[in-house]
Design an enzyme around this catalytic site. Structure first.
Site, PDB file in Angstrom:
ATOM      1  N   ASP A 115       0.815  -1.127  -0.018  1.00 18.85           N
ATOM      2  CA  ASP A 115      -0.167   0.023   0.010  1.00 18.85           C
ATOM      3  C   ASP A 115       0.948   1.267   0.149  1.00 18.85           C
ATOM      4  O   ASP A 115       2.075   1.262   0.478  1.00 18.85           O
ATOM      5  CB  ASP A 115      -1.017   0.132   1.059  1.00 18.85           C
ATOM      6  CG  ASP A 115      -2.228   0.702   0.869  1.00 18.85           C
ATOM      7  OD1 ASP A 115      -3.179   0.189   0.720  1.00 18.85           O
ATOM      8  OD2 ASP A 115      -2.323   2.081   0.589  1.00 18.85           O
ATOM      9  N   GLY A 133      -9.541   7.344  -9.268  1.00 18.58           N
ATOM     10  CA  GLY A 133     -10.424   8.251 -10.147  1.00 18.58           C
ATOM     11  C   GLY A 133     -11.549   8.044 -10.102  1.00 18.58           C
ATOM     12  O   GLY A 133     -12.265   7.617  -9.126  1.00 18.58           O
ATOM     13  N   TYR A 175     -11.573   7.680 -15.867  1.00 13.96           N
ATOM     14  CA  TYR A 175     -11.657   6.511 -15.062  1.00 13.96           C
ATOM     15  C   TYR A 175     -12.439   5.259 -15.765  1.00 13.96           C
ATOM     16  O   TYR A 175     -11.642   4.116 -15.894  1.00 13.96           O
ATOM     17  CB  TYR A 175     -12.258   6.762 -13.674  1.00 13.96           C
ATOM     18  CG  TYR A 175     -12.503   5.803 -12.601  1.00 13.96           C
ATOM     19  CD1 TYR A 175     -11.539   5.250 -11.943  1.00 13.96           C
ATOM     20  CD2 TYR A 175     -13.934   5.108 -12.743  1.00 13.96           C
ATOM     21  CE1 TYR A 175     -11.773   4.324 -11.028  1.00 13.96           C
ATOM     22  CE2 TYR A 175     -14.191   3.986 -11.766  1.00 13.96           C
ATOM     23  CZ  TYR A 175     -12.983   3.593 -10.912  1.00 13.96           C
ATOM     24  OH  TYR A 175     -13.120   2.390 -10.140  1.00 13.96           O
TER      25      TYR A 175
HETATM   26  N1  LIG Z   1     -15.777   1.148  -3.925  1.00 16.17           N
HETATM   27  C1  LIG Z   1     -16.276   1.099  -4.838  1.00 16.17           C
HETATM   28  O1  LIG Z   1     -17.283   1.558  -4.960  1.00 16.17           O
HETATM   29  C2  LIG Z   1     -15.595   0.781  -6.282  1.00 16.17           C
HETATM   30  C3  LIG Z   1     -16.311   0.284  -7.358  1.00 16.17           C
HETATM   31  C4  LIG Z   1     -15.521  -0.143  -8.476  1.00 16.17           C
HETATM   32  C5  LIG Z   1     -14.097  -0.370  -8.621  1.00 16.17           C
HETATM   33  N2  LIG Z   1     -13.456   0.006  -7.445  1.00 16.17           N
HETATM   34  C6  LIG Z   1     -12.025  -0.260  -7.232  1.00 16.17           C
HETATM   35  O2  LIG Z   1     -11.595  -0.945  -6.436  1.00 16.17           O
HETATM   36  C7  LIG Z   1     -10.199  -0.745  -5.987  1.00 16.17           C
HETATM   37  C8  LIG Z   1     -10.044  -0.705  -4.564  1.00 16.17           C
HETATM   38  O3  LIG Z   1     -10.854   0.647  -4.325  1.00 16.17           O
HETATM   39  P1  LIG Z   1     -11.698   1.027  -2.613  1.00 16.17           P
HETATM   40  O4  LIG Z   1     -13.086   1.276  -2.882  1.00 16.17           O
HETATM   41  O5  LIG Z   1     -11.103  -0.436  -1.917  1.00 16.17           O
HETATM   42  O6  LIG Z   1     -10.345   2.007  -2.342  1.00 16.17           O
HETATM   43  P2  LIG Z   1     -10.246   2.664  -1.068  1.00 16.17           P
HETATM   44  O7  LIG Z   1      -9.661   3.938  -1.089  1.00 16.17           O
HETATM   45  O8  LIG Z   1     -10.995   2.075   0.236  1.00 16.17           O
HETATM   46  O9  LIG Z   1      -8.700   1.921  -0.766  1.00 16.17           O
HETATM   47  C9  LIG Z   1      -7.747   1.843  -1.689  1.00 16.17           C
HETATM   48  C10 LIG Z   1      -6.388   1.559  -0.933  1.00 16.17           C
HETATM   49  O10 LIG Z   1      -5.145   1.759  -2.005  1.00 16.17           O
HETATM   50  C11 LIG Z   1      -4.339   2.764  -1.453  1.00 16.17           C
HETATM   51  N3  LIG Z   1      -3.654   3.311  -2.556  1.00 16.17           N
HETATM   52  C12 LIG Z   1      -4.278   4.468  -3.073  1.00 16.17           C
HETATM   53  N4  LIG Z   1      -3.561   4.894  -4.183  1.00 16.17           N
HETATM   54  C13 LIG Z   1      -2.376   3.900  -4.276  1.00 16.17           C
HETATM   55  C14 LIG Z   1      -1.224   3.786  -5.053  1.00 16.17           C
HETATM   56  N5  LIG Z   1      -0.920   4.775  -5.950  1.00 16.17           N
HETATM   57  N6  LIG Z   1      -0.494   2.819  -4.668  1.00 16.17           N
HETATM   58  C15 LIG Z   1      -0.573   1.780  -3.824  1.00 16.17           C
HETATM   59  N7  LIG Z   1      -1.823   1.886  -3.132  1.00 16.17           N
HETATM   60  C16 LIG Z   1      -2.772   2.947  -3.327  1.00 16.17           C
HETATM   61  C17 LIG Z   1      -5.057   3.563  -0.519  1.00 16.17           C
HETATM   62  O11 LIG Z   1      -3.916   3.915   0.548  1.00 16.17           O
HETATM   63  C18 LIG Z   1      -5.787   2.525   0.267  1.00 16.17           C
HETATM   64  O12 LIG Z   1      -5.308   1.723   1.193  1.00 16.17           O
HETATM   65  C19 LIG Z   1      -9.910   0.395  -7.113  1.00 16.17           C
HETATM   66  O13 LIG Z   1      -9.252  -0.140  -8.256  1.00 16.17           O
HETATM   67  C20 LIG Z   1     -11.175   1.044  -7.270  1.00 16.17           C
HETATM   68  O14 LIG Z   1     -11.090   1.681  -8.506  1.00 16.17           O
HETATM   69  C21 LIG Z   1     -14.152   0.522  -6.192  1.00 16.17           C
END
Ligand SMILES: NC(=O)c1ccc[n+]([C@@H]2O[C@H](COP(=O)([O-])OP(=O)(O)OC[C@H]3O[C@@H](n4cnc5c(N)ncnc54)[C@H](O)[C@@H]3O)[C@@H](O)[C@H]2O)c1
Ligand SMILES: NC(=O)c1ccc[n+]([C@@H]2O[C@H](COP(=O)([O-])OP(=O)(O)OC[C@H]3O[C@@H](n4cnc5c(N)ncnc54)[C@H](O)[C@@H]3O)[C@@H](O)[C@H]2O)c1
Lengths: 258, 264
Positions: A42, A99, A162
């Site tokens: 992370d 994004g 995105y």
């Molecule tokens: N939550 C949603 O509704 C949703 C929907 C569709 C897709 N996603 C995708 O799921 C994935 C995870 O999202 P989430 O909702 O769990 O996000 P989140 O913000 O809860 O967690 C993301 C984690 O990634 C880490 N992070 C951010 N930028 C980083 C980088 N450059 N390098 C390494 N770590 C990094 C952050 O510190 C955090 O711990 C993402 O790819 C997101 O696009 C999420």
């Protein structure tokens, strides 16, 4: 057939990016419970450490690695650290990403911001696949799982950068599946719908949630465990004949805003 | 977070599987029973169904029921539902797995062949699902899985009756999904070519054709029935509670033909 046999990942090693929170954290916990040793990467090292500690407290094996997936040396370092600690890599979950959230007004977003989304979501996943594949090949078992998004096939306002980057991940998944072919390395994707994490909380209001549920047959938003369960299916040997697939986990609907 | 046992246990569930004396349905029966479910093995081949059910009971220690059902005869579907309820008291899941199609040159089909294929591959699944709905709606995380085919999504002029019926089946599933959440989930497994012994030969293949078919898959082999059953199991499990209306491809990475074919 015993359950623990169907999902058994003991002796396997997993690398998860963005593993410190949200979906990534749930994936780390799930893979560990299936028996895998987990490298929790992370941007926020402390958050990765918390997750690694939680895994160890449950009796699992984990290391935390500081890794910003947009920095090439840090990707190289994460794979090196993983191999140093556990000797190999079998499962790679490209989860760090970002994004979206309707903040990409086409007349306002800059070239750099647009490019950054591709660097974060697409390039990092491709590069890590390239770095991990030789280890998977050597060990004879590899499964790469890309976390894309429902937005990759939706039409949503102010999401062009995105959404396009996540669509690129879907198609990269199908292409890499063919390139790696043969059965030793599989490449699949999980496309979450709106899932309750900090990332979603930053844009969610009760009105927005109600609008999202209006288009969702299973009347709730996603939980991180919904996504982690799908990742487990692709990581485990039970999906040995599945590659190139993008599985949408989205309550049967689209959580678009109009 | 639920434990892996909680996510994938089927204890206390009652699951009807059609075409279950065959390769894929039989594998699904063995798998679900080994995870604790009472399975109803239904097939046109009644003796085969009873034999598979007896094997499952012996292997898993969980009671399975074998029953003869022609999926295209509505009165027999009524009997299937009634017998299941009398025996096990509920219906928690349904796998509409019956289906078959023979190779036909594209301009040599006719109304009768087209309609028969539609009745077998599509309408039968609709009729049985309709009958199960009132019972499924009462059960937690109830779901229905359908055996789709890659021929239903790619141009398949060799199997025009079968491919069009399977394409219809996928649309049926999506329609059921959007109106039936949150109570019942509906998903399709999109199946590539799976080794089911004599059935493939009966559809018009010979062993040499099957060898070439295997080579065309990215994974260089046809699938095993159990690999399809695993996907069905995932889609029905508690891990898939938020999944409905999707088609999960289980197809060895798909097929690929080089634009620069080698002579062989
Ligand atoms: N939550 C949603 O509704 C949703 C929907 C569709 C897709 N996603 C995708 O799921 C994935 C995870 O999202 P989430 O909702 O769990 O996000 P989140 O913000 O809860 O967690 C993301 C984690 O990634 C880490 N992070 C951010 N930028 C980083 C980088 N450059 N390098 C390494 N770590 C990094 C952050 O510190 C955090 O711990 C993402 O790819 C997101 O696009 C999420
Ligand atoms: N095997 C493959 O390559 C493949 C590929 C794509 C899709 N599928 C689909 O998977 C499903 C199962 O196929 P399989 O390979 O296990 O086939 P199979 O031939 O081994 O089994 C099919 C079973 O259905 C039964 N059946 C036929 N007509 C019936 C009727 N009217 N009522 C009730 N039962 C009837 C047969 O007796 C047989 O036991 C089918 O829907 C098939 O179209 C199979």
């Amino acid at each position: 057939m015993k359950l623990n046999h169907l999902f058994d990942l003991s002796g396997k090693v997993a690398v998860v990016t963005g593993g410190g929170n949200g979906i990534g954290k749930a994936v780390c916990m799930m893979l560990s419970r299936a028996g895998a040793s987990v490298a929790v990467g992370d941007l926020k090292y402390e958050d990765a450490q918390h997750v690694a500690d939680e895994i160890k407290a449950e009796g699992g094996k984990a290391i935390a690695v500081a890794c910003n997936v947009t920095v090439d040396e840090e990707l190289v370092n994460m794979v090196d650290e993983t191999v140093k600690a556990f000797g190999k890599v079998n499962v790679l979950v490209n989860n760090a990403g970002g994004g979206g959230g309707g903040r990409e007004n086409p007349s306002k977003i800059s070239v750099d911001d647009f490019a950054w989304r591709f660097k974060l979501n697409v390039y990092s996943a491709w590069r890590l696949s390239q770095l991990c594949a030789p280890h998977m090949e050597k060990d004879g078992y590899g499964s790469i799982i890309n976390i894309t998004s429902m937005s990759s096939i939706n039409r949503s306002p102010n999401m062009s950068a995105y959404a396009a980057s996540k669509a690129a991940m879907n198609h990269m998944t199908a292409n890499l599946a063919m390139d790696y072919g043969g059965g030793k390395i599989r490449v699949n994707a999980v496309g979450p719908g709106a899932t309750k994490t900090a990332a979603l909380a930053s844009v969610l209001t009760p009105e927005i949630e109600a609008k999202m549920l209006a288009h969702t047959p299973i009347k709730r938003l996603g939980e991180v465990d919904d996504i982690a369960g799908a990742v487990l299916y692709f990581a485990a040997p039970i999906s040995e004949w599945v590659s190139g697939e993008t599985l949408f986990v989205n309550g049967g609907g689209v959580q678009t805003l109009d | 977070m639920k434990s892996i046992e909680q996510l994938f246990s089927f204890k206390g569930k009652v699951i009807i599987i059609t075409g279950a004396a065959g390769a894929i349905g039989g594998a699904a029966g063995h798998l679900f029973a080994s995870l604790g479910a009472n399975v109803v093995i239904s097939d046109l081949n009644g003796e085969g169904a009873k034999k598979v059910a007896a094997e499952i009971t012996a292997e898993s220690g969980v009671e399975a029921l074998g029953i003869q059902t022609n999926a295209t005869v509505e009165a027999e579907l009524d009997t299937l539902v009634q017998t299941t309820l009398e025996k096990f008291g509920k219906i928690s899941g349904l796998i509409n797995n019956v289906g078959w199609g023979a190779a036909t040159p594209i301009w040599e089909s006719d109304t009768d062949k087209m309609v028969k294929s539609y009745l077998l591959n599509t309408v039968g699944a609709y009729n049985l699902t309709k009958r199960c709905m009132p019972y499924l709606e009462k059960e937690p995380n109830a779901s229905v899985v359908f055996s789709g085919s890659l021929v239903g999504v790619t141009p398949s002029p060799e199997f025009i009756e079968y491919s069009t019926a399977k394409a219809g089946l996928m649309n049926l599933v999506r329609s059921m999904a959007v109106v039936s959440g949150p109570k019942v989930r509906f998903n399709t497994v999109l199946i590539g070519s799976v080794d089911n012994g004599d059935s493939t030969l009966a559809a018009g293949y010979d062993p040499e054709m099957l060898r070439r078919l295997s080579e065309a898959f990215v994974m260089k082999r046809r699938g095993f029935p159990m690999e399809i059953a695993y996907g069905m199991m995932f889609l029905m499990s508690n891990a898939a509670e938020w999944i409905t209306g999707i088609d999960l491809r289980i197809d060895g990475g798909g097929t690929y033909k080089s634009k620069m074919p080698k002579k062989d």
